[in-house]
Design a protein around this motif. Structure first.
Motif, PDB file in Angstrom:
ATOM      1  N   UNK A  83       0.832  -1.197   0.000  1.00 31.78           N
ATOM      2  CA  UNK A  83       0.000   0.000   0.000  1.00 31.78           C
ATOM      3  C   UNK A  83       0.873   1.257   0.000  1.00 31.78           C
ATOM      4  N   UNK A  84       0.568   2.172  -0.891  1.00 36.85           N
ATOM      5  CA  UNK A  84       1.354   3.391  -1.011  1.00 36.85           C
ATOM      6  C   UNK A  84       2.563   3.260  -1.908  1.00 36.85           C
ATOM      7  N   UNK A  85       2.729   2.099  -2.523  1.00 41.70           N
ATOM      8  CA  UNK A  85       3.904   1.892  -3.364  1.00 41.70           C
ATOM      9  C   UNK A  85       3.763   2.412  -4.781  1.00 41.70           C
ATOM     10  N   UNK A  86       2.538   2.582  -5.255  1.00 44.74           N
ATOM     11  CA  UNK A  86       2.329   3.117  -6.596  1.00 44.74           C
ATOM     12  C   UNK A  86       2.723   4.591  -6.637  1.00 44.74           C
ATOM     13  N   UNK A  87       3.259   5.017  -7.781  1.00 44.90           N
ATOM     14  CA  UNK A  87       3.666   6.408  -7.962  1.00 44.90           C
ATOM     15  C   UNK A  87       2.858   6.997  -9.121  1.00 44.90           C
ATOM     16  N   UNK A  88       2.335   8.207  -8.909  1.00 44.18           N
ATOM     17  CA  UNK A  88       1.535   8.887  -9.927  1.00 44.18           C
ATOM     18  C   UNK A  88       2.335  10.047 -10.514  1.00 44.18           C
ATOM     19  N   UNK A  89       2.417  10.062 -11.830  1.00 45.00           N
ATOM     20  CA  UNK A  89       3.062  11.148 -12.560  1.00 45.00           C
ATOM     21  C   UNK A  89       1.967  11.859 -13.362  1.00 45.00           C
ATOM     22  N   UNK A  90       1.750  13.140 -13.085  1.00 44.76           N
ATOM     23  CA  UNK A  90       0.541  13.828 -13.529  1.00 44.76           C
ATOM     24  C   UNK A  90       0.884  15.202 -14.087  1.00 44.76           C
ATOM     25  N   UNK A  91       0.144  15.615 -15.105  1.00 40.46           N
ATOM     26  CA  UNK A  91       0.169  16.996 -15.584  1.00 40.46           C
ATOM     27  C   UNK A  91      -1.202  17.345 -16.134  1.00 40.46           C
ATOM     28  N   UNK A  92      -1.528  18.641 -16.109  1.00 39.38           N
ATOM     29  CA  UNK A  92      -2.766  19.135 -16.707  1.00 39.38           C
ATOM     30  C   UNK A  92      -2.447  20.199 -17.750  1.00 39.38           C
ATOM     31  N   UNK A  93      -2.940  19.995 -18.955  1.00 36.83           N
ATOM     32  CA  UNK A  93      -2.823  20.989 -20.017  1.00 36.83           C
ATOM     33  C   UNK A  93      -4.124  21.766 -20.132  1.00 36.83           C
ATOM     34  N   UNK A  94      -4.030  23.005 -20.565  1.00 31.52           N
ATOM     35  CA  UNK A  94      -5.196  23.845 -20.813  1.00 31.52           C
ATOM     36  C   UNK A  94      -5.501  23.831 -22.302  1.00 31.52           C
ATOM     37  N   UNK A  95      -6.702  23.370 -22.663  1.00 34.88           N
ATOM     38  CA  UNK A  95      -7.069  23.288 -24.077  1.00 34.88           C
ATOM     39  C   UNK A  95      -8.449  23.908 -24.301  1.00 34.88           C
ATOM     40  N   UNK A  96      -8.636  24.451 -25.491  1.00 29.11           N
ATOM     41  CA  UNK A  96      -9.934  24.966 -25.919  1.00 29.11           C
ATOM     42  C   UNK A  96     -10.432  24.067 -27.046  1.00 29.11           C
ATOM     43  N   UNK A  97     -11.462  23.293 -26.782  1.00 30.37           N
ATOM     44  CA  UNK A  97     -12.016  22.380 -27.779  1.00 30.37           C
ATOM     45  C   UNK A  97     -12.909  23.171 -28.736  1.00 30.37           C
ATOM     46  N   UNK A  98     -12.677  22.976 -30.028  1.00 28.32           N
ATOM     47  CA  UNK A  98     -13.455  23.663 -31.055  1.00 28.32           C
ATOM     48  C   UNK A  98     -14.176  22.646 -31.930  1.00 28.32           C
ATOM     49  N   UNK A  99     -15.253  23.069 -32.555  1.00 28.41           N
ATOM     50  CA  UNK A  99     -15.977  22.196 -33.474  1.00 28.41           C
ATOM     51  C   UNK A  99     -16.573  20.980 -32.826  1.00 28.41           C
ATOM     52  N   UNK A 100     -16.970  21.121 -31.558  1.00 26.71           N
ATOM     53  CA  UNK A 100     -17.475  19.982 -30.807  1.00 26.71           C
ATOM     54  C   UNK A 100     -18.927  19.657 -31.084  1.00 26.71           C
ATOM     55  N   UNK A 101     -19.410  18.640 -30.359  1.00 22.95           N
ATOM     56  CA  UNK A 101     -20.776  18.173 -30.529  1.00 22.95           C
ATOM     57  C   UNK A 101     -21.630  18.496 -29.315  1.00 22.95           C
ATOM     58  N   UNK A 102     -22.511  17.550 -28.980  1.00 20.81           N
ATOM     59  CA  UNK A 102     -23.450  17.780 -27.878  1.00 20.81           C
ATOM     60  C   UNK A 102     -23.371  16.688 -26.822  1.00 20.81           C
ATOM     61  N   UNK A 103     -22.271  15.972 -26.777  1.00 25.39           N
ATOM     62  CA  UNK A 103     -22.125  14.863 -25.838  1.00 25.39           C
ATOM     63  C   UNK A 103     -22.107  15.315 -24.387  1.00 25.39           C
ATOM     64  N   UNK A 104     -22.616  14.456 -23.520  1.00 23.22           N
ATOM     65  CA  UNK A 104     -22.612  14.706 -22.081  1.00 23.22           C
ATOM     66  C   UNK A 104     -21.768  13.633 -21.408  1.00 23.22           C
ATOM     67  N   UNK A 105     -20.521  13.940 -21.080  1.00 22.66           N
ATOM     68  CA  UNK A 105     -19.629  12.922 -20.515  1.00 22.66           C
ATOM     69  C   UNK A 105     -20.132  12.372 -19.183  1.00 22.66           C
ATOM     70  N   UNK A 106     -19.856  11.088 -18.971  1.00 26.18           N
ATOM     71  CA  UNK A 106     -20.193  10.432 -17.708  1.00 26.18           C
ATOM     72  C   UNK A 106     -19.390   9.136 -17.613  1.00 26.18           C
ATOM     73  N   UNK A 107     -19.203   8.603 -16.387  1.00 23.29           N
ATOM     74  CA  UNK A 107     -19.504   9.253 -15.110  1.00 23.29           C
ATOM     75  C   UNK A 107     -18.480  10.337 -14.793  1.00 23.29           C
ATOM     76  N   UNK A 108     -18.874  11.273 -13.932  1.00 21.23           N
ATOM     77  CA  UNK A 108     -17.979  12.327 -13.485  1.00 21.23           C
ATOM     78  C   UNK A 108     -17.423  11.965 -12.114  1.00 21.23           C
TER      79      UNK A 108
END
Length: 234
Positions: free
Chosen positions: A174-199
């Protein structure tokens, strides 16, 4: 034979100063997308100097591993159905899955300051494991980049695009896994009407005891199920 004091001090200093370098080479960050400058579109992470992974799945840092509260300098436009490629610096050194999540910036909020808190994240990709000889491996090992496809039916707007690599080489305890993470900022264009799930929320979606987080990949039988929700298919 007792070493002269000056030589003993020199050897001790050399050992201390030299020890971080090999360790750092075994760790990595995801500092850029689509061959742009480091931290231009990606929020600078807490490990931008050490490259170290995150072990605490209950930490707020599990969200974006972000250094400070200010976002990236810029936001990249990407078409729905297109792809975004994250650079790994250096190459991914440990075995484990890549996963991608996204979160839509609420109306009235600024993508450069929004913190992504709450049940706002949905998964768009989970890397499958390769099972052979009772052991698990992943194709992302030693890769210098990895791409995410933006769902074609995703609504247009500003999003955080989160890459997560879970290093499982020491995950049998327990606690041995390591997470490597980053967040990029993006502007999605030309999208549809989908409703993502689960949140889901970060933290909150993972437990340290999840079978996709606490696992001995060197004696694993059967298939591997990555932690978190199923991939939203759009």
């Amino acid at each position: 034979m007792k070493l002269p004091q000056s030589l003993a001090v020199l050897l001790a200093v050399s050992a201390v100063s030299g020890s971080p370098a090999p360790l750092k080479k075994r760790h990595y960050t995801f500092p850029a997308i689509d061959s742009t400058s480091d931290w231009q579109y990606v929020r600078q992470t807490t490990n931008y100097q050490s490259n170290a992974g995150l072990a605490d799945v209950n930490s707020d840092q599990l969200r974006c591993y972000q250094a400070g509260t200010q976002g990236a300098k810029s936001t990249m436009a990407v078409a729905a159905g297109g792809s975004v490629t994250f650079k790994s610096s250096p190459n991914i050194f440990h075995p484990g899955p890549i996963q991608f999540y996204m979160a839509k910036v609420p109306d009235g909020q600024d993508v450069t300051t929004w913190d992504g808190k709450g049940e706002v994240w949905f998964k768009i990709y989970a890397e499958k494991a390769i099972s052979s000889g009772g052991q698990l491996s992943w194709a992302s090992l030693n890769k210098g980049s990895f791409s995410a496809t933006i769902p074609k039916n995703l609504q247009s707007g500003d999003y955080l695009l989160r890459i997560e690599h879970i290093a499982l080489h020491q995950a049998s305890s327990t606690g041995g896994a390591q997470f490597y993470i980053s967040c990029a900022q993006v502007k999605v264009t030309g999208g549809g009407s989908g409703t993502p799930s689960p949140l889901v929320s970060f933290p909150g979606v993972y437990k340290a005891s999840d079978p996709g987080i606490k696992i001995n990949i060197y004696s694993a039988a059967g298939t591997y199920t990555p932690p978190g929700p199923p991939v939203w298919q759009g």
